[in-house]
Structure formats: structure tokens, C-alpha cells
Design a protein around this motif. Structure first.
Motif, PDB file in Angstrom:
ATOM      1  N   VAL A 279       0.836  -1.209   0.000  1.00  0.00           N
ATOM      2  CA  VAL A 279       0.000   0.000   0.000  1.00  0.00           C
ATOM      3  C   VAL A 279       0.871   1.259   0.000  1.00  0.00           C
ATOM      4  N   ILE A 280       1.921   1.241   0.826  1.00  0.00           N
ATOM      5  CA  ILE A 280       2.829   2.391   0.897  1.00  0.00           C
ATOM      6  C   ILE A 280       3.559   2.592  -0.425  1.00  0.00           C
ATOM      7  N   PHE A 281       3.994   1.492  -1.032  1.00  0.00           N
ATOM      8  CA  PHE A 281       4.691   1.583  -2.314  1.00  0.00           C
ATOM      9  C   PHE A 281       3.779   2.159  -3.385  1.00  0.00           C
ATOM     10  N   PHE A 282       2.539   1.676  -3.430  1.00  0.00           N
ATOM     11  CA  PHE A 282       1.574   2.163  -4.417  1.00  0.00           C
ATOM     12  C   PHE A 282       1.299   3.651  -4.205  1.00  0.00           C
ATOM     13  N   ALA A 283       1.099   4.032  -2.939  1.00  0.00           N
ATOM     14  CA  ALA A 283       0.838   5.443  -2.636  1.00  0.00           C
ATOM     15  C   ALA A 283       2.061   6.306  -2.942  1.00  0.00           C
ATOM     16  N   SER A 284       3.261   5.765  -2.677  1.00  0.00           N
ATOM     17  CA  SER A 284       4.482   6.516  -2.955  1.00  0.00           C
ATOM     18  C   SER A 284       4.662   6.754  -4.450  1.00  0.00           C
ATOM     19  N   VAL A 285       4.303   5.753  -5.238  1.00  0.00           N
ATOM     20  CA  VAL A 285       4.372   5.919  -6.696  1.00  0.00           C
ATOM     21  C   VAL A 285       3.469   7.063  -7.134  1.00  0.00           C
ATOM     22  N   ILE A 286       2.248   7.099  -6.565  1.00  0.00           N
ATOM     23  CA  ILE A 286       1.300   8.156  -6.929  1.00  0.00           C
ATOM     24  C   ILE A 286       1.763   9.513  -6.421  1.00  0.00           C
ATOM     25  N   MET A 287       2.146   9.589  -5.135  1.00  0.00           N
ATOM     26  CA  MET A 287       2.446  10.873  -4.501  1.00  0.00           C
ATOM     27  C   MET A 287       3.829  11.412  -4.870  1.00  0.00           C
ATOM     28  N   LEU A 288       4.768  10.542  -5.224  1.00  0.00           N
ATOM     29  CA  LEU A 288       6.118  10.992  -5.552  1.00  0.00           C
ATOM     30  C   LEU A 288       6.395  10.966  -7.054  1.00  0.00           C
ATOM     31  N   LEU A 289       6.170   9.811  -7.674  1.00  0.00           N
ATOM     32  CA  LEU A 289       6.556   9.671  -9.075  1.00  0.00           C
ATOM     33  C   LEU A 289       5.603  10.378 -10.038  1.00  0.00           C
ATOM     34  N   THR A 290       4.305  10.440  -9.692  1.00  0.00           N
ATOM     35  CA  THR A 290       3.366  11.147 -10.575  1.00  0.00           C
ATOM     36  C   THR A 290       3.694  12.633 -10.675  1.00  0.00           C
ATOM     37  N   PRO A 291       3.895  13.349  -9.547  1.00  0.00           N
ATOM     38  CA  PRO A 291       4.335  14.750  -9.673  1.00  0.00           C
ATOM     39  C   PRO A 291       5.662  14.897 -10.403  1.00  0.00           C
ATOM     40  N   VAL A 292       6.603  13.959 -10.165  1.00  0.00           N
ATOM     41  CA  VAL A 292       7.892  14.021 -10.854  1.00  0.00           C
ATOM     42  C   VAL A 292       7.696  13.895 -12.367  1.00  0.00           C
ATOM     43  N   ALA A 293       6.833  12.951 -12.774  1.00  0.00           N
ATOM     44  CA  ALA A 293       6.553  12.775 -14.206  1.00  0.00           C
ATOM     45  C   ALA A 293       5.903  14.027 -14.787  1.00  0.00           C
ATOM     46  N   LEU A 294       4.969  14.624 -14.036  1.00  0.00           N
ATOM     47  CA  LEU A 294       4.312  15.858 -14.483  1.00  0.00           C
ATOM     48  C   LEU A 294       5.324  16.997 -14.611  1.00  0.00           C
ATOM     49  N   ILE A 295       6.225  17.096 -13.631  1.00  0.00           N
ATOM     50  CA  ILE A 295       7.255  18.145 -13.661  1.00  0.00           C
ATOM     51  C   ILE A 295       8.188  17.947 -14.847  1.00  0.00           C
ATOM     52  N   MET A 296       8.627  16.709 -15.078  1.00  0.00           N
ATOM     53  CA  MET A 296       9.523  16.437 -16.201  1.00  0.00           C
ATOM     54  C   MET A 296       8.848  16.732 -17.536  1.00  0.00           C
ATOM     55  N   PHE A 297       7.575  16.370 -17.648  1.00  0.00           N
ATOM     56  CA  PHE A 297       6.834  16.640 -18.881  1.00  0.00           C
ATOM     57  C   PHE A 297       6.699  18.145 -19.106  1.00  0.00           C
ATOM     58  N   SER A 298       6.339  18.878 -18.036  1.00  0.00           N
ATOM     59  CA  SER A 298       6.179  20.334 -18.133  1.00  0.00           C
ATOM     60  C   SER A 298       7.484  21.006 -18.532  1.00  0.00           C
ATOM     61  N   TYR A 299       8.579  20.576 -17.903  1.00  0.00           N
ATOM     62  CA  TYR A 299       9.863  21.194 -18.214  1.00  0.00           C
ATOM     63  C   TYR A 299      10.395  20.772 -19.577  1.00  0.00           C
ATOM     64  N   GLY A 300       9.994  19.602 -20.048  1.00  0.00           N
ATOM     65  CA  GLY A 300      10.336  19.216 -21.410  1.00  0.00           C
ATOM     66  C   GLY A 300       9.709  20.170 -22.417  1.00  0.00           C
ATOM     67  N   LEU A 301       8.431  20.513 -22.194  1.00  0.00           N
ATOM     68  CA  LEU A 301       7.752  21.482 -23.056  1.00  0.00           C
ATOM     69  C   LEU A 301       8.346  22.875 -22.906  1.00  0.00           C
ATOM     70  N   ILE A 302       8.746  23.218 -21.668  1.00  0.00           N
ATOM     71  CA  ILE A 302       9.360  24.533 -21.426  1.00  0.00           C
ATOM     72  C   ILE A 302      10.684  24.646 -22.176  1.00  0.00           C
ATOM     73  N   VAL A 303      11.519  23.613 -22.081  1.00  0.00           N
ATOM     74  CA  VAL A 303      12.817  23.640 -22.766  1.00  0.00           C
ATOM     75  C   VAL A 303      12.618  23.774 -24.271  1.00  0.00           C
ATOM     76  N   ARG A 304      11.657  23.025 -24.808  1.00  0.00           N
ATOM     77  CA  ARG A 304      11.389  23.105 -26.250  1.00  0.00           C
ATOM     78  C   ARG A 304      10.950  24.508 -26.656  1.00  0.00           C
ATOM     79  N   ALA A 305      10.106  25.119 -25.817  1.00  0.00           N
ATOM     80  CA  ALA A 305       9.635  26.474 -26.119  1.00  0.00           C
ATOM     81  C   ALA A 305      10.762  27.500 -26.003  1.00  0.00           C
ATOM     82  N   VAL A 306      11.617  27.321 -24.994  1.00  0.00           N
ATOM     83  CA  VAL A 306      12.712  28.275 -24.777  1.00  0.00           C
ATOM     84  C   VAL A 306      13.726  28.211 -25.910  1.00  0.00           C
ATOM     85  N   LEU A 307      14.007  27.011 -26.402  1.00  0.00           N
ATOM     86  CA  LEU A 307      14.980  26.867 -27.485  1.00  0.00           C
ATOM     87  C   LEU A 307      14.505  27.523 -28.777  1.00  0.00           C
ATOM     88  N   ARG A 308      13.207  27.763 -28.875  1.00  0.00           N
ATOM     89  CA  ARG A 308      12.681  28.448 -30.061  1.00  0.00           C
ATOM     90  C   ARG A 308      12.876  29.958 -29.980  1.00  0.00           C
TER      91      ARG A 308
END
Length: 312
Positions: free
Chosen positions: A198-227
Motif C-alpha cells: 500500500v505504501i509503495f503504491f501510494a508513494s508511486v502516486i504521490m512521488l513519481l506522478t508529480p515528478v513525471a508531471l514536472i519532467m513533462f512540463s519542463y520538457g515542453l518549457i525547454v522546447r519552447a525556450v529553445l525556439r
């Protein structure tokens, strides 16, 4: 600590660093200084965001939430730890332990989500600058901040209930300086495999999901900045995100290392120092990171200080 029966007793003993008496005195002084600076730094961020109209933006609304959260997070842990470091009594009441786990875990989970929300705000500011105020309107900001707090404390309530339902068979010595989930699992006298899942499942949601969202957002930011053709424009765009990315790296790096590393006795001291880092050091450094790298905050500080000096 008197035991009432096999699995219920009056409280817990937080062993912390009691096996290193010389270290306790050093930690007492360092933690007291860090706690004072944490309160001063985060209070300053909140006050500046309120007093300076130029900081009445979504970014500083979320930053004020983060500063308030960090103050509460540190306060839920450090005062009790300072009391335990200052004397021979390392105990904490049963109710105090429940409250500490619920509040500290809730605030930690809230910070995970809030940092993800702040990445969305940075994406809107950099990639949709002309529509930024329309996208990140006041009601949406309030909704996202409220959702972060509600989800964080709902998750904490679930885990706190599950942990304190575990039979401990009279064991009450926690090999840690705070009431946290990993040492409680080691204290239980039954199979905790289901709790670990249960803790592992919750940790994946609470830790890795925001990390994935942050990485995705910054990937789009980097692409926009390079333009952006001008180097000055690129530096300005990256500058608005640098502070947030630094805080994200520090917080998630330590939290993931604690909650996703294999459980073994050799890593217990490492867990304690890592917990010290993300419960004490990071809340203290967050205001410094945002202040030193942010011209708006430094400008607001100068404006408030000059106003105070002129009024005298």
C-alpha cells in the motif's frame, strides 16, 4: 514507559541519535539555528508576497503556500526533536506520535503535489505568456492549491490509520527521531507485506506522478525556450524556472531515496540523516533559493525595507 497490555502502551521512545551523545549537542545547536532561520525566511516570503502588489501573481500565491507549508512541516517535527535532544527523556506520547505522523506526512504529500502544480504554472508562464493570466486565474489557483492540501492529508489519514492498527506486541522503541512510517513497519510484530504494498503504491502516486508531471512540463518549457532567438530571452525564461527546479531536485531526490530504497538495518543511520535533510534543511533553504535567484523578491524586499526606513 509503562505498558498497559501486549500491544497498547502510553507512548513511544524515539531513539534518534541517542547512541551518539556527542552528536546530540551539536545537532541541538544546529537544529535550533536552522529552525529560527526557517521561520524567518518563510515568514519573509509570505509577508513580501502579501505586501508588494507586483507579487500578487499565481507564482507567488503558490510560493506563499509552499512557505507556509514548510513552516508547518518543520514545526511538526523540530520542537519535539529539540526537547528529546536536550535531555535524557526521549519519549513521545501515543497521541503526540499519531498527530506528528498525520501532520508531517500530510504536509510532505501536499508539498509533492504543490511542486507539481507549480510546474504547471511555470509551463503556462513560459509557453503561454499571452494567455497566462487567463489560464491561471485566481479561482483555478485557489482550486489547485486546495486540492493539493486535501489530497495530501487524505492520503496521510489513510496511512496513519493503517500504521496505528498494526499490533506492536509491547514494542515501543522507534529507531528514529520522528514518528515516520518505515521505522513503524520494523516495529510491528506481524507480517507487514500488505502495508508495504500500500505504501509503495501510494508513494508511486504521490512521488513519481508529480515528478513525471514536472519532467513533462519542463520538457515542453525547454522546447519552447529553445525556439526563442535571443539569448537574453532564453536566460530570462530559464531564470523563472531555475529556482523551482532546484527545490524540486532537492526535495524529490531525498524523499525518493528514503521511501524507495531497500529496507535493511545498515541504512537506518542514512535514513535519519536523509530525513533531517528534507524535514529541516530543505525548508530552510527554499526561501534562500527563491530569494537569491529572483529579482522580483529582492526588489520587493528592498522596497519594503526602504519604506520602513523612510517612515522613521
Amino acid at each position: 514507559m509503562e505498558q498497559k497490555n501486549g500491544s497498547s502502551f502510553t507512548g513511544f521512545i524515539l531513539l534518534g541519535f541517542s547512541d551518539r551523545p556527542q552528536l546530540e549537542l551539536v545537532l541541538l545547536v544546529i537544529l535550533l539555528i536552522c529552525y529560527i532561520f526557517t521561520l524567518l525566511g518563510n515568514t519573509t516570503i509570505i509577508a513580501l508576497s502579501y505586501l508588494d502588489p507586483r507579487l500578487h501573481t499565481p507564482m507567488y500565491f503558490f510560493l506563499s503556500n509552499l512557505s507556509f507549508l514548510d513552516m508547518c512541516y518543520t514545526t511538526s517535527i523540530v520542537p519535539q526533536f529539540l526537547v528529546n535532544l536536550s535531555g535524557a527523556d526521549k519519549s513521545i506520547s501515543y497521541g503526540g506520535c499519531v498527530v506528528q505522523m498525520f501532520i508531517s506526512l500530510g504536509l510532505g504529500c501536499t508539498e509533492c503535489i504543490l511542486l507539481g502544480v507549480m510546474a504547471i504554472d511555470r509551463y503556462a508562464a513560459v509557453c503561454r505568456p499571452l494567455h497566462y493570466t487567463v489560464i491561471m486565474h485566481r479561482r483555478l489557483c485557489a482550486l489547485m492549491a486546495s486540492a493539493s492540501w486535501i489530497i495530501g492529508f487524505t492520503n496521510s489519514l489513510l496511512h496513519t490509520i493503517l500504521i496505528f492498527l498494526l499490533p506492536l506486541c509491547g514494542r515501543n522503541k522507534l529507531d528514529h527521531f520522528l514518528c515516520e512510517i518505515p521505522p513503524f513497519l520494523k516495529l510491528a510484530c506481524v507480517d507487514t507485506t500488505m502495508n508495504v504494498y500500500v505504501i509503495f503504491f501510494a508513494s508511486v502516486i504521490m512521488l513519481l506522478t508529480p515528478v513525471a508531471l514536472i519532467m513533462f512540463s519542463y520538457g515542453l518549457i525547454v522546447r519552447a525556450v529553445l525556439r526563442i532567438k535571443s539569448s537574453a530571452g532564453q536566460r530570462k525564461a530559464f531564470g523563472t524556472c531555475g529556482s523551482h527546479l532546484t527545490v524540486v531536485s532537492l526535495f524529490f531526490g531525498t524523499a525518493i531515496s528514503v521511501y524507495f530504497q531497500p529496507s535493511n538495518s545498515n541504512s537506518q543511520d542514512q535514513d535519519k540523516f536523509m530525513s533531517l535533510f528534507y524535514t529541516v534543511i530543505i525548508p530552510m533553504t527554499n526561501p534562500l533559493i527563491y530569494t537569491l535567484r529572483n529579482k522580483d523578491v529582492k526588489g520587493a524586499m528592498k522596497k519594503v525595507l526602504w519604506k520602513d526606513s523612510d517612515s522613521r
